[in-house]
Scaffold this motif. Structure first.
Motif, PDB file in Angstrom:
ATOM      1  N   UNK A 276     -38.236 -35.887 -10.464  1.00 52.94           N
ATOM      2  CA  UNK A 276     -36.926 -35.255 -10.274  1.00 52.94           C
ATOM      3  C   UNK A 276     -36.580 -34.430 -11.506  1.00 52.94           C
ATOM      4  N   UNK A 277     -35.680 -33.479 -11.294  1.00 51.14           N
ATOM      5  CA  UNK A 277     -35.216 -32.678 -12.414  1.00 51.14           C
ATOM      6  C   UNK A 277     -33.987 -33.294 -13.045  1.00 51.14           C
ATOM      7  N   UNK A 278     -32.841 -33.121 -12.403  1.00 51.14           N
ATOM      8  CA  UNK A 278     -31.588 -33.682 -12.930  1.00 51.14           C
ATOM      9  C   UNK A 278     -31.000 -34.727 -11.994  1.00 51.14           C
ATOM     10  N   UNK A 279     -31.361 -34.675 -10.723  1.00 47.30           N
ATOM     11  CA  UNK A 279     -30.779 -35.598  -9.744  1.00 47.30           C
ATOM     12  C   UNK A 279     -31.421 -36.979  -9.851  1.00 47.30           C
TER      13      UNK A 279
ATOM     14  N   UNK B   5     -36.255 -41.365   3.950  1.00 45.10           N
ATOM     15  CA  UNK B   5     -36.392 -39.913   4.117  1.00 45.10           C
ATOM     16  C   UNK B   5     -35.042 -39.214   3.960  1.00 45.10           C
ATOM     17  N   UNK B   6     -33.995 -39.799   4.515  1.00 48.82           N
ATOM     18  CA  UNK B   6     -32.664 -39.207   4.395  1.00 48.82           C
ATOM     19  C   UNK B   6     -32.191 -39.208   2.941  1.00 48.82           C
ATOM     20  N   UNK B   7     -32.456 -40.305   2.237  1.00 52.56           N
ATOM     21  CA  UNK B   7     -32.075 -40.383   0.830  1.00 52.56           C
ATOM     22  C   UNK B   7     -32.835 -39.347   0.006  1.00 52.56           C
ATOM     23  N   UNK B   8     -34.137 -39.207   0.292  1.00 52.92           N
ATOM     24  CA  UNK B   8     -34.934 -38.197  -0.411  1.00 52.92           C
ATOM     25  C   UNK B   8     -34.396 -36.798  -0.126  1.00 52.92           C
ATOM     26  N   UNK B   9     -33.984 -36.564   1.118  1.00 54.41           N
ATOM     27  CA  UNK B   9     -33.434 -35.264   1.482  1.00 54.41           C
ATOM     28  C   UNK B   9     -32.143 -34.952   0.736  1.00 54.41           C
ATOM     29  N   UNK B  10     -31.289 -35.968   0.562  1.00 53.19           N
ATOM     30  CA  UNK B  10     -30.031 -35.758  -0.177  1.00 53.19           C
ATOM     31  C   UNK B  10     -30.320 -35.452  -1.650  1.00 53.19           C
ATOM     32  N   UNK B  11     -31.281 -36.161  -2.230  1.00 56.59           N
ATOM     33  CA  UNK B  11     -31.628 -35.899  -3.625  1.00 56.59           C
ATOM     34  C   UNK B  11     -32.211 -34.499  -3.771  1.00 56.59           C
ATOM     35  N   UNK B  12     -33.027 -34.105  -2.800  1.00 54.74           N
ATOM     36  CA  UNK B  12     -33.583 -32.748  -2.814  1.00 54.74           C
ATOM     37  C   UNK B  12     -32.468 -31.704  -2.828  1.00 54.74           C
TER      38      UNK B  12
END
Length: 373
Positions: free
Chosen positions: A243-246, A293-300
Motif C-alpha cells: 500500500x501507499x498511504x491507505x 475483496x470488498x475491503x481491498x476494493x475500498x482500500x484501492x
C-alpha cells in the motif's frame, strides 16, 4: 588653401558616412533578428541579468517537463487501478452469488476469477514509457515476472491446495487422541492469508526486487516522488505489493496489502470445485472472500484518492511554473529584444543622413581651382 580645406572636409564627411553606414548595418541586423545583440557581450551591462533570467527559465522548464512525465505515469496508474477496482467489485458480487446459486455456478465463477487474476497480473506490469509504474525504483524488470503463467505459479497452486482443504478433516489441536475436525472457512482463510503475505521466492507472485527488503530491494523503499519545485517533493508512486498511504482494514484479516488481498481472493475463487459447494461452511467461505475483496476494493479507492491529490498538486505546480516563465520571458525580452518600430525609425533617419553625406561629398569632389577662381 581652399582646395586643401575642401579635401579635409571630404575626408571628414567620408569618415562620418562610414560611421553612419556602420550604425545602419547594426540596426539592419537588429531589425532582422529582433535582438539587440547576437551575443551576451553585446548586452553589457545587462548581460548578467540576461544570463540569470535564461537560467531560471531553463530551471522552470526542467521542473515542468519532469512534472509532465510524472503526470503521464499517474494517468496510467489511475486507469489501471480503476480497472482493477472494477474486477474486485465484480468478483465480490460473483462470490456472493454462489451462496444462492451453489454448485450450478461454481465452475463459471471459478473460470471468471482465474481470468480476472490473469488480467490483474498483466495490468500490474503496465508501463508508462519505459517505466513499470508499479515496479518501484526497478525500471528494468516487471513487478509480476510470470504474469501470463500466474495460474502455474506457486502463488496460485498453493492457494488452490489450501482452498480445496475446506471440509477435509485435520488435526486442529495437534492431539492425535482427539477426533479430527473438518477444516473450517476461517482456517482456510488463515491458510491462504499466510501464502498471500509471503515474500518467499516460489510463493510470492512478485519480483525478487519487490520481495527483497530495502535498501537492496524495493520492499519498504521510499515511494516514487518528484521534486516539483524548490523544497517541495510530491509523492505519487505505488508498488504492486505494498500500500501507499491507505491502511487495509483489519476486519477481515488482511495481508496489509490490498493488492495481495485482492489476488488472494481471486485465486481462492478460481480454485473452487463443485464438490466444495456442498460443504457446510461453503457459504461462510464465500462471504469471507467477498468481504475481503470488498475491503481491498475500498482500500484501492483510498489509494486512488491519495494519488489524485498528488496529481492535483502537480498540475497546480506546473501551472505556477508556466505563469512564472511568462514573466521571466517578458523580462528577458526587455533586456534582449529591440523595439522594431524604434529601430525602423532610426534606420530611416540614418538613411536620410547618409544620403545627405553622399550628396555633400559629391558636391565637394566637383570643386576645382578653376571653378573656384
Amino acid at each position: 588653401m581652399q582646395v586643401n580645406s575642401s579635401y579635409g572636409t571630404i575626408g571628414r564627411l567620408l569618415a562620418g558616412a562610414l560611421t553612419t553606414r556602420d550604425r545602419m548595418d547594426g540596426l539592419v541586423r537588429q531589425a532582422s533578428t529582433g535582438l539587440k545583440a547576437e551575443s551576451f557581450s553585446g548586452l553589457a551591462p545587462q548581460a548578467r541579468m540576461s544570463i540569470d533570467l535564461r537560467a531560471e527559465v531553463a530551471r522552470r522548464d526542467t521542473y515542468a517537463r519532469a512534472i509532465e512525465t510524472a503526470e503521464a505515469r499517474i494517468t496510467v496508474t489511475q486507469s489501471t487501478l480503476g480497472r482493477i477496482g472494477e474486477l474486485a467489485s465484480d468478483m465480490a458480487k460473483r462470490a456472493l452469488s454462489l451462496i444462492t446459486l451453489g454448485e450450478t455456478a461454481v465452475d463459471v465463477v471459478a473460470q471468471e476469477a482465474r481470468g480476472a487474476l490473469q488480467e490483474i497480473a498483466s495490468l500490474l506490469n503496465v508501463r508508462a514509457g519505459d517505466t513499470y509504474v508499479f515496479g518501484g525504483s526497478d525500471s528494468a524488470h516487471p513487478p509480476v515476472p510470470n504474469a501470463s503463467a500466474i495460474l502455474q505459479t506457486g502463488f496460485f497452486t498453493q492457494i488452490q491446495a489450501a482452498t480445496q482443504q475446506l471440509g477435509v478433516p485435520w488435526d486442529d489441536d495437534g492431539n492425535p487422541l482427539t477426533p479430527d475436525v473438518p477444516r473450517s472457512a476461517a482456517q482456510v482463510m488463515a491458510d491462504t492469508l499466510a501464502i498471500a503475505a509471503s515474500d518467499v521466492s516460489g510463493t510470492t507472485p512478485f519480483s525478487d526486487f519487490l520481495s527483497t527488503a530495502a535498501p537492496g530491494g524495493g520492499l519498504g523503499e521510499p515511494r516514487t516522488s518528484l521534486l516539483a519545485e524548490d523544497g517541495t517533493r510530491i509523492v505519487y508512486g505505488l508498488r504492486a505489493n505494498q500500500n501507499g498511504v491507505a491502511q487495509s482494514a483489519a476486519d477481515p484479516p488482511t495481508t496489509g496489502s490490498f493488492m495481495r488481498d485482492l489476488m488472494r481472493g481471486l485465486a481462492m475463487l478460481g480454485s473452487l470445485t463443485e464438490a466444495q459447494a456442498a460443504e457446510p461452511e461453503f457459504t461462510e467461505l464465500m462471504q469471507q472472500i467477498a468481504n475481503s475483496l470488498q475491503s481491498a476494493g475500498r482500500t484501492l479507492e483510498d489509494e486512488r484518492a491519495a494519488i489524485g491529490v498528488a496529481e492535483q498538486r502537480l498540475a497546480r505546480t506546473k501551472e505556477a511554473h508556466a505563469d512564472l516563465q511568462v514573466v521571466l520571458k517578458a523580462q528577458i525580452s526587455k533586456v534582449e529584444d529591440v523595439d522594431i518600430a524604434e529601430v525602423t525609425a532610426r534606420l530611416q533617419l540614418l538613411q536620410v543622413q547618409l544620403e545627405m553625406s553622399y550628396r555633400l561629398i559629391g558636391g565637394l569632389r566637383d570643386m576645382n581651382l578653376a571653378r573656384y577662381v
